[in-house]
Motif scaffolding. Structure first.
Motif, PDB file in Angstrom:
ATOM      1  N   GLY A 663      44.172  90.423  17.794  1.00  0.00           N
ATOM      2  CA  GLY A 663      45.454  89.918  17.315  1.00  0.00           C
ATOM      3  C   GLY A 663      46.511  89.858  18.404  1.00  0.00           C
ATOM      4  N   ARG A 664      46.455  90.789  19.344  1.00  0.00           N
ATOM      5  CA  ARG A 664      47.387  90.751  20.486  1.00  0.00           C
ATOM      6  C   ARG A 664      47.218  89.462  21.275  1.00  0.00           C
ATOM      7  NH1 ARG A 664      46.442  94.716  24.675  1.00  0.00           N
ATOM      8  NH2 ARG A 664      48.507  94.236  25.530  1.00  0.00           N
ATOM      9  N   LYS A 665      45.968  89.056  21.444  1.00  0.00           N
ATOM     10  CA  LYS A 665      45.692  87.857  22.244  1.00  0.00           C
ATOM     11  C   LYS A 665      46.049  86.588  21.476  1.00  0.00           C
ATOM     12  CE  LYS A 665      41.841  90.223  24.543  1.00  0.00           C
ATOM     13  NZ  LYS A 665      40.363  90.308  24.676  1.00  0.00           N
ATOM     14  N   THR A 666      45.523  86.478  20.256  1.00  0.00           N
ATOM     15  CA  THR A 666      45.747  85.244  19.495  1.00  0.00           C
ATOM     16  C   THR A 666      47.190  85.106  19.039  1.00  0.00           C
ATOM     17  OG1 THR A 666      45.054  86.328  17.433  1.00  0.00           O
ATOM     18  CG2 THR A 666      43.353  85.184  18.710  1.00  0.00           C
ATOM     19  N   GLY A 667      47.878  86.241  18.845  1.00  0.00           N
ATOM     20  CA  GLY A 667      49.270  86.190  18.408  1.00  0.00           C
ATOM     21  C   GLY A 667      50.262  86.220  19.545  1.00  0.00           C
ATOM     22  N   ASP A 668      49.762  86.263  20.789  1.00  0.00           N
ATOM     23  CA  ASP A 668      50.613  86.274  21.982  1.00  0.00           C
ATOM     24  C   ASP A 668      51.523  87.507  22.017  1.00  0.00           C
ATOM     25  OD1 ASP A 668      51.451  85.293  24.422  1.00  0.00           O
ATOM     26  OD2 ASP A 668      53.043  84.060  23.562  1.00  0.00           O
ATOM     27  N   TYR A 669      50.916  88.678  21.754  1.00  0.00           N
ATOM     28  CA  TYR A 669      51.665  89.942  21.801  1.00  0.00           C
ATOM     29  C   TYR A 669      51.233  90.825  22.972  1.00  0.00           C
ATOM     30  CZ  TYR A 669      53.170  88.881  17.016  1.00  0.00           C
ATOM     31  OH  TYR A 669      53.730  88.284  15.903  1.00  0.00           O
ATOM     32  N   GLU A 670      50.465  90.280  23.901  1.00  0.00           N
ATOM     33  CA  GLU A 670      49.892  91.116  24.965  1.00  0.00           C
ATOM     34  C   GLU A 670      50.953  91.777  25.829  1.00  0.00           C
ATOM     35  OE1 GLU A 670      45.773  89.745  26.547  1.00  0.00           O
ATOM     36  OE2 GLU A 670      46.887  87.898  26.129  1.00  0.00           O
ATOM     37  N   ASP A 671      52.088  91.125  26.010  1.00  0.00           N
ATOM     38  CA  ASP A 671      53.138  91.700  26.847  1.00  0.00           C
ATOM     39  C   ASP A 671      54.121  92.543  26.043  1.00  0.00           C
ATOM     40  OD1 ASP A 671      52.089  90.394  29.065  1.00  0.00           O
ATOM     41  OD2 ASP A 671      53.319  88.594  28.725  1.00  0.00           O
ATOM     42  N   ASP A 672      53.936  92.585  24.728  1.00  0.00           N
ATOM     43  CA  ASP A 672      54.923  93.239  23.872  1.00  0.00           C
ATOM     44  C   ASP A 672      54.511  94.618  23.389  1.00  0.00           C
ATOM     45  OD1 ASP A 672      56.506  90.899  23.983  1.00  0.00           O
ATOM     46  OD2 ASP A 672      55.307  90.003  22.379  1.00  0.00           O
ATOM     47  N   ILE A 673      53.221  94.852  23.221  1.00  0.00           N
ATOM     48  CA  ILE A 673      52.784  96.090  22.584  1.00  0.00           C
ATOM     49  C   ILE A 673      51.358  96.413  23.028  1.00  0.00           C
ATOM     50  CG2 ILE A 673      51.791  95.023  20.499  1.00  0.00           C
ATOM     51  CD1 ILE A 673      53.207  97.288  18.889  1.00  0.00           C
ATOM     52  N   GLU A 674      51.039  97.697  23.062  1.00  0.00           N
ATOM     53  CA  GLU A 674      49.713  98.165  23.459  1.00  0.00           C
ATOM     54  C   GLU A 674      49.015  98.787  22.252  1.00  0.00           C
ATOM     55  OE1 GLU A 674      47.636 101.540  26.368  1.00  0.00           O
ATOM     56  OE2 GLU A 674      49.799 101.138  26.525  1.00  0.00           O
ATOM     57  N   ILE A 675      47.725  98.528  22.121  1.00  0.00           N
ATOM     58  CA  ILE A 675      46.924  99.142  21.057  1.00  0.00           C
ATOM     59  C   ILE A 675      46.295 100.405  21.615  1.00  0.00           C
ATOM     60  CG2 ILE A 675      45.123  98.774  19.334  1.00  0.00           C
ATOM     61  CD1 ILE A 675      47.477  96.753  19.245  1.00  0.00           C
ATOM     62  N   ILE A 676      46.452 101.511  20.911  1.00  0.00           N
ATOM     63  CA  ILE A 676      45.913 102.777  21.406  1.00  0.00           C
ATOM     64  C   ILE A 676      45.444 103.624  20.233  1.00  0.00           C
ATOM     65  CG2 ILE A 676      48.186 103.923  21.397  1.00  0.00           C
ATOM     66  CD1 ILE A 676      47.255 105.403  23.963  1.00  0.00           C
ATOM     67  N   ASP A 677      44.280 104.224  20.380  1.00  0.00           N
ATOM     68  CA  ASP A 677      43.756 105.122  19.354  1.00  0.00           C
ATOM     69  C   ASP A 677      44.409 106.496  19.509  1.00  0.00           C
ATOM     70  OD1 ASP A 677      41.230 105.317  17.338  1.00  0.00           O
ATOM     71  OD2 ASP A 677      41.536 107.228  18.361  1.00  0.00           O
ATOM     72  N   ILE A 678      44.480 107.230  18.419  1.00  0.00           N
ATOM     73  CA  ILE A 678      45.100 108.559  18.464  1.00  0.00           C
ATOM     74  C   ILE A 678      44.405 109.461  19.469  1.00  0.00           C
ATOM     75  CG2 ILE A 678      45.426 110.684  17.129  1.00  0.00           C
ATOM     76  CD1 ILE A 678      46.178 109.029  14.751  1.00  0.00           C
ATOM     77  N   ALA A 679      43.075 109.370  19.556  1.00  0.00           N
ATOM     78  CA  ALA A 679      42.346 110.187  20.528  1.00  0.00           C
ATOM     79  C   ALA A 679      42.791 109.854  21.949  1.00  0.00           C
ATOM     80  CB  ALA A 679      40.842 109.978  20.373  1.00  0.00           C
ATOM     81  N   GLU A 680      42.981 108.559  22.221  1.00  0.00           N
ATOM     82  CA  GLU A 680      43.454 108.148  23.543  1.00  0.00           C
ATOM     83  C   GLU A 680      44.878 108.621  23.793  1.00  0.00           C
ATOM     84  OE1 GLU A 680      41.586 103.942  24.579  1.00  0.00           O
ATOM     85  OE2 GLU A 680      42.425 103.941  22.554  1.00  0.00           O
ATOM     86  N   LEU A 681      45.714 108.578  22.766  1.00  0.00           N
ATOM     87  CA  LEU A 681      47.095 109.030  22.902  1.00  0.00           C
ATOM     88  C   LEU A 681      47.150 110.519  23.213  1.00  0.00           C
ATOM     89  CD1 LEU A 681      50.056 107.940  22.564  1.00  0.00           C
ATOM     90  CD2 LEU A 681      49.975 108.911  20.256  1.00  0.00           C
ATOM     91  N   LEU A 682      46.288 111.292  22.565  1.00  0.00           N
ATOM     92  CA  LEU A 682      46.246 112.733  22.817  1.00  0.00           C
ATOM     93  C   LEU A 682      45.805 113.041  24.246  1.00  0.00           C
ATOM     94  CD1 LEU A 682      44.660 113.813  19.425  1.00  0.00           C
ATOM     95  CD2 LEU A 682      46.907 114.546  20.233  1.00  0.00           C
ATOM     96  N   VAL A 683      44.785 112.327  24.711  1.00  0.00           N
ATOM     97  CA  VAL A 683      44.324 112.540  26.087  1.00  0.00           C
ATOM     98  C   VAL A 683      45.415 112.142  27.078  1.00  0.00           C
ATOM     99  CG1 VAL A 683      42.704 111.721  27.842  1.00  0.00           C
ATOM    100  CG2 VAL A 683      41.868 112.370  25.574  1.00  0.00           C
ATOM    101  N   GLU A 684      46.117 111.059  26.778  1.00  0.00           N
ATOM    102  CA  GLU A 684      47.217 110.643  27.648  1.00  0.00           C
ATOM    103  C   GLU A 684      48.305 111.712  27.699  1.00  0.00           C
ATOM    104  OE1 GLU A 684      50.446 106.987  28.112  1.00  0.00           O
ATOM    105  OE2 GLU A 684      48.648 106.723  26.876  1.00  0.00           O
TER     106      GLU A 684
END
Length: 705
Positions: A663-684
């Motif tokens: 949806g980020r690609k087809t909706g042209d949101y790539e520069d606006d928001i990042e998709i991240i899983d909770i597990a990835e957020l915790l590691v970050e």
């Protein structure tokens, strides 16, 4: 004409002659008999339906108690719609009060007086009765007025559809005439009896009488009009009683019955296919295939459109309206019974059928329709039966057929060899334990996407790091793990689902462990709610990974203090974790534990909007005006309180991650928001904390190490 009375009461059949009373009782008896016959006929149809897959009448007192709470509290009507909740509460409580009041009057006149020669319909009882009837009856009229305003003035979109007809108009206007007409009759009586002092308790009727008097009406005229008004009101009321079983008013009975017989796990688990059923009989082959509960579902529908208004498929422009599917089945059944149509396929890809295959392909199995339905219609069981028919007749989309073949041959939808399932572990600097070779506390079911999809492999690695960091005793099945089957079942491939249950259950039974933890909410749901239905020995405690990690955070084993990162994020509730299984807080607690600011989207928790991937959506090619994932990302950036300040879109489901990356690609949101899983957020967050520690003490190490 003034009637002198020593204490507060009223003459029930004022101005009605003895002959008129006899006629009234004859008509009332006829109306009640027509009503009873109609109810008997409607319920006798249910006995012609197939036996239902689940027990529906166990613990009947408990079921009735639950249904009474749901119906009389109007709790589902208030969900998402305060106006509708108030409106329906006024109508329901007012109608019930008027019904109870009429019953009390019947008991006094036709039972108590005949047995004792006395009446309790006088004095303080009469005054209390009159006040309550006027007050609640007034709420009834207000409620019906609100309904008329919403339907004909505002023209609420969800109330109109292809099944909206004259019976809907007749129903609502009859209720209004009965409610408002009652006060007209009461006002005429009060004026005609020259305003007895005690009748001020009937404050609405008293006000109407004052209006009539102010307009110049005399008591004599009021008495004359009362007779005509009384008979008009009586005939409409008795006609309504007789009409109830034959049209929309029957929902007052069928809806309650539907809530009583609801499956508490409806949608979370689906009915199986009987062992003796041949391929030609699987799914809805004819209307006779519906179970008695599924027939009751179609009768319980009130046409309220709540299911349609929350359906992500409909909002996306797909050809699915959950209400129309249920009502199409009902219309077809009734037309068939009446000889108005010939027998046709229930569902088919093109040609003449009740439901077109594209309608069923549109369903995301998100269960939003069922959650919104105030009368517990189990849409998903109907949809699955139709999907099974399409599958058995080879009418599913080619990509779905390919995915099913991949799963059958290789145990995964990607078609990759089983030996490559654990390849995601190679980039870790520690070895992931093998649950087949050692005893563990948690058997971790990784799932297809975290195992094979490169983007979701990051989620699996992040979760593995969290388990390793916190010293969790865990292990995986390596190449013995196969697709969980949740969405396989929902696209209608029941035979393949059963095979997957057997293979996965055998592999799991061979391991020594205490609990199962799943990366994917879809796996979590089917292990928790469906595997035990097929394998009684599959009775393990099952958790989603956010529940396990949240307990680790609470115990201090993760080592976060809530100051590690300062992003503004929003969180998307996955359907299978939230709406299916009521887990809303664990993921949010984990987001807060990282220090991120959580901005809730307007549609959250049970009202969450589906990503579009459920029910086989990941495997289908669909035409839609706006992808659900695009709409959800727009909502995140425009409709949350934080608006465009939202930096990360947090998910807790690999399927959601896949759909939103697309949806980020087809909706042209790539520069606006990042998709991240909770597990990835915790590691970050852990890496951020470790980095801060490195800056202060110069130690060259990272959380990934």
């Amino acid at each position: 004409m003034t009637i002198l009375q020593s204490e507060p009461t009223r003459e029930t059949f004022w101005t009605i002659s003895p002959v008129g009373e006899v006629v009234f009782y004859a008509l009332a008896t006829t109306a009640i008999l027509v009503f009873l016959y109609g109810v008997y006929e409607r319920f006798s149809r249910y006995t012609q339906g197939e036996e239902d897959a689940f027990e529906r009448l166990d613990d009947l007192p408990g079921r009735i108690a639950r249904a009474s709470k749901v119906v009389f509290s109007n709790e589902k009507q208030f969900d998402r719609d305060l106006y509708g909740g108030v409106m329906h509460a006024f109508i329901l409580w007012g109608f019930l009060t008027l019904l109870i009041g009429t019953t009390i009057l019947f008991i006094d006149m036709d039972i108590y007086r005949k047995l004792t020669g006395m009446s309790f319909f006088k004095g303080d009882f009469y005054l209390s009765y009159s006040f309550v009837m006027d007050a609640l009856g007034f709420l009834f009229v207000i409620g019906v007025g609100m309904a008329i305003y919403r339907r004909y003035v505002v023209r609420e979109k969800r109330l109109w559809g292809k099944h909206t007809g004259r019976e809907d108009d007749l129903f609502i206007w009859t209720l209004f005439v009965l409610g408002a007409g009652g006060y007209v009759i009461e006002g005429l009586r009060i004026l005609g009896t020259e305003f007895p002092d005690w009748e001020t308790v009937s404050f609405v009727g008293y006000f109407v009488a004052i209006v009539f008097e102010t307009a110049g009406m005399s008591p004599g005229t009021a008495e004359m009009l009362y007779w005509a008004g009384w008979w008009s009101h009586a005939l409409i009321a008795l006609g309504f009683v007789a009409f109830v079983p034959y049209a929309k008013p029957f929902h007052m009975i069928s809806s309650f019955a539907n809530v009583v017989t609801a499956d508490e796990k409806a949608g979370k688990r689906l009915p199986g296919v009987p062992e003796d059923e041949s391929p030609d009989e699987i799914g809805y082959t004819s209307i006779e295939d519906l179970s008695w509960k599924q027939i009751l579902d179609t009768d319980a529908c009130t046409k309220c459109g709540r299911c349609s208004s929350v359906c992500p498929a409909k909002e996306s422009g797909r050809p699915l309206d959950p209400r129309d599917v249920i009502l199409d089945l009902k219309q077809y059944r009734e037309d068939l019974d009446a000889g108005r149509t010939e027998e046709i396929d229930i569902v088919a890809d093109g040609g003449t059928s009740v439901i077109d295959s594209s309608t069923m392909e549109s369903c995301m199995a998100c269960m939003a329709c069922m959650d919104a339905c105030p009368v517990d219609i189990e849409h998903l069981s109907h949809f699955t039966e139709m999907n099974r028919r399409l599958t058995e007749t080879g009418q599913t989309q080619e990509p779905v057929q390919e995915a099913m073949m991949n799963i059958f041959q290789n145990g995964n939808a990607f078609g990759n060899p089983a030996r490559k399932r654990p390849d995601w572990t190679r980039d870790l600097d520690f070895e992931v334990p093998d649950a087949r070779e050692e005893e563990v506390e948690f058997l971790w079911y990784v799932g297809d996407y975290p195992s094979y999809d490169e983007r979701n492999r990051r989620v699996a690695r992040s979760l593995a790091r969290l388990f390793e960091l916190t010293g969790v005793s865990y292990g995986i099945l390596y190449e013995d793990e196969q697709h969980d089957g949740n969405d396989v079942r929902r696209v209608g491939e029941e035979g393949l689902y059963e095979m997957l249950v057997e293979d996965n259950a055998d592999a799991i039974h061979d391991c020594e462990f205490d609990k199962i933890v799943c990366t994917d909410p879809h796996s979590y749901n089917t292990f928790l709610n469906e595997y035990p239905e097929m394998d009684p020995e599959f009775d393990y405690p099952v958790f989603h990974y956010t529940q396990v990690v949240e307990s680790l955070v609470e115990s201090g084993r993760v080592g976060l203090d809530g100051t590690e990162i300062n992003y503004t994020v929003t969180y998307h509730d996955p359907c299978h974790l939230g709406r299916y299984n009521d887990e809303y807080e664990a993921p949010r607690e984990l987001v807060r534990a990282t220090g991120a600011t959580l901005a809730e989207m307007p549609r959250n928790r049970s009202d969450s909007f589906c990503c579009g991937g459920g029910g086989g959506g990941l495997w289908m090619e669909l035409e839609e005006e706006t992808k659900p994932s695009e709409e959800r990302l727009r909502e995140a950036l425009e409709d949350t309180d934080a608006g465009a300040a939202v930096e990360k879109f947090v998910v807790a489901c690999p399927m959601c991650a896949t759909m939103y990356e697309d949806g980020r690609k087809t909706g042209d949101y790539e520069d606006d928001i990042e998709i991240i899983d909770i597990a990835e957020l915790l590691v970050e967050a852990l890496e951020s904390k470790q980095g801060a520690s490195v800056e202060s003490d110069g130690t060259a190490s990272t959380a990934a190490d």
